[in-house]
Design a protein around this motif. Structure first.
Motif, short mmCIF file in Angstrom:
data_model
loop_
_atom_site.label_atom_id
_atom_site.label_comp_id
_atom_site.label_asym_id
_atom_site.label_seq_id
_atom_site.Cartn_x
_atom_site.Cartn_y
_atom_site.Cartn_z
N TYR A 89 0.84 -1.28 -0.01
CA TYR A 89 -0.29 0.17 -0.01
C TYR A 89 1.03 1.06 0.00
N ASN A 90 0.90 2.00 -1.15
CA ASN A 90 1.60 3.39 -1.26
C ASN A 90 1.31 4.44 -1.69
N SER A 91 -0.14 4.44 -1.47
CA SER A 91 -0.60 5.90 -1.75
C SER A 91 -0.08 6.69 -0.72
N VAL A 92 -0.30 7.95 -1.09
CA VAL A 92 0.42 9.14 -0.38
C VAL A 92 -0.44 10.29 -0.70
N SER A 93 -0.76 11.15 0.46
CA SER A 93 -1.32 12.23 0.19
C SER A 93 -1.22 13.30 1.34
N GLN A 94 -1.76 14.54 1.15
CA GLN A 94 -1.70 15.75 2.21
C GLN A 94 -3.22 15.69 2.32
N SER A 95 -3.54 16.31 3.28
CA SER A 95 -5.04 16.76 3.87
C SER A 95 -5.68 17.51 2.46
N ASN A 113 5.66 -13.40 1.25
CA ASN A 113 6.85 -12.69 1.13
C ASN A 113 6.97 -11.49 2.05
N ARG A 114 6.33 -10.51 1.63
CA ARG A 114 6.32 -9.05 2.01
C ARG A 114 5.21 -8.22 2.30
N ILE A 115 4.97 -7.54 3.41
CA ILE A 115 3.92 -6.53 3.27
C ILE A 115 4.51 -5.21 3.62
N LEU A 116 4.05 -4.15 2.76
CA LEU A 116 4.71 -3.05 2.82
C LEU A 116 3.55 -1.98 2.83
N ALA A 117 3.27 -1.17 3.86
CA ALA A 117 2.46 -0.08 4.05
C ALA A 117 3.24 1.06 3.99
N GLY A 118 3.50 1.96 2.83
CA GLY A 118 4.15 3.07 2.85
C GLY A 118 5.17 2.79 1.77
N GLY A 119 6.50 3.26 2.09
CA GLY A 119 7.64 3.30 1.40
C GLY A 119 8.02 4.33 0.52
N GLN A 120 7.33 5.44 0.67
CA GLN A 120 7.37 6.59 -0.04
C GLN A 120 8.44 7.44 0.59
N ASN A 121 8.96 8.14 -0.46
CA ASN A 121 9.90 9.39 -0.05
C ASN A 121 9.44 10.44 -0.46
N GLN A 122 8.94 11.34 0.43
CA GLN A 122 8.29 12.50 -0.20
C GLN A 122 9.23 13.70 0.58
N VAL A 127 3.12 22.62 5.02
CA VAL A 127 1.96 22.77 4.84
C VAL A 127 1.02 21.64 5.71
N SER A 128 1.34 20.32 5.46
CA SER A 128 0.97 19.14 6.22
C SER A 128 1.77 18.02 5.79
N ALA A 129 1.53 16.77 6.67
CA ALA A 129 2.27 15.65 6.24
C ALA A 129 1.85 14.79 5.24
N TRP A 130 2.66 14.15 4.42
CA TRP A 130 2.30 13.49 3.49
C TRP A 130 2.15 12.26 4.35
N THR A 131 0.91 11.47 3.99
CA THR A 131 0.74 10.29 4.76
C THR A 131 -0.08 9.13 3.87
N THR A 147 8.84 -12.50 5.69
CA THR A 147 9.87 -12.33 6.77
C THR A 147 10.13 -10.71 6.59
N ASN A 148 9.56 -9.88 5.66
CA ASN A 148 9.43 -8.61 5.73
C ASN A 148 8.34 -7.82 6.11
N PHE A 149 7.98 -7.29 7.16
CA PHE A 149 6.62 -6.62 7.26
C PHE A 149 7.05 -5.18 7.80
N ALA A 150 6.59 -4.10 6.93
CA ALA A 150 7.10 -2.79 7.37
C ALA A 150 5.98 -1.64 7.14
N VAL A 151 5.94 -0.77 7.98
CA VAL A 151 5.04 0.43 7.97
C VAL A 151 5.98 1.59 7.94
N GLU A 152 6.00 2.05 6.91
CA GLU A 152 7.05 3.46 7.02
C GLU A 152 6.87 4.31 5.58
N ASN A 153 7.35 5.38 5.96
CA ASN A 153 7.57 6.44 5.04
C ASN A 153 8.69 7.12 5.26
N TYR A 154 9.32 7.97 4.38
CA TYR A 154 10.76 8.55 4.49
C TYR A 154 10.39 10.03 4.04
#
Length: 170
Positions: A89-95, A113-122, A127-131, A147-154
């Protein structure tokens, strides 16, 4: 080391390396709502007649995301095979924010194999957070065997608002 010992060490190392299926395909969700088993709901259309196959990677981006966290926009339906290698899941938006909401009404969605929520480098901003917001709900089961479960943005640490990421499994 003897040849037998080196052979045993190599065999053990290869056993624990991540398994990569040469036939894996990455599919991106491309509709505002629908079932995982419908080939046309993915870009490119899935090769499997009932959606992505067990070795495939699935991605949910801004396309098809909803404006409400209670609006289901993709359903792991009974006709879907039930297993994928990667779920991202790598949608990203501001308010105002957008949401990817997956429903598993019954049965099991297995991710091997992998679940990733995020992974964006904004870039950070003032103004507001990219989320990234991702929700998985329903009476069914999410089974993760990888073996790879991550919830992260950069983001840059020099801004007022940094990027954030949420994965709700309620």
């Amino acid at each position: 080391f003897s040849f037998a010992v080196m052979t045993l060490v190599m065999a053990v190392l290869f056993y624990f390396l991540p398994k990569v299926d040469a036939q894996s395909t990455t599919y991106t969700w491309n509709v505002s709502s629908g079932n995982w088993s419908t080939p046309a709901n993915w870009n490119p259309n899935t090769v499997g007649p009932n959606g992505p196959l067990a070795g495939d990677y699935v991605i949910f981006t801004n396309t098809g995301a909803s404006s409400s966290s209670s609006t289901i926009n993709n359903v792991v339906d009974g006709s879907f095979g039930g297993t994928v290698a990667d779920l991202t899941y790598n949608s990203v938006s501001q308010s105002p924010y957008i949401y990817n909401v997956t429903q598993i009404p019954s049965g099991t969605l297995t991710v091997t194999n992998r679940i990733l929520a995020g992974g964006q480098n904004q870039p950070g901003n003032t103004v507001s957070a990219w989320t990234t917001y991702a929700f998985i709900n329903g009476a069914g089961t999410l089974l993760f065997t990888g073996t790879n479960f991550a919830v992260e943005n950069y983001a840059s640490a020099s801004s007022t608002f940094l990027t954030t990421c949420y994965l709700d499994l309620s």
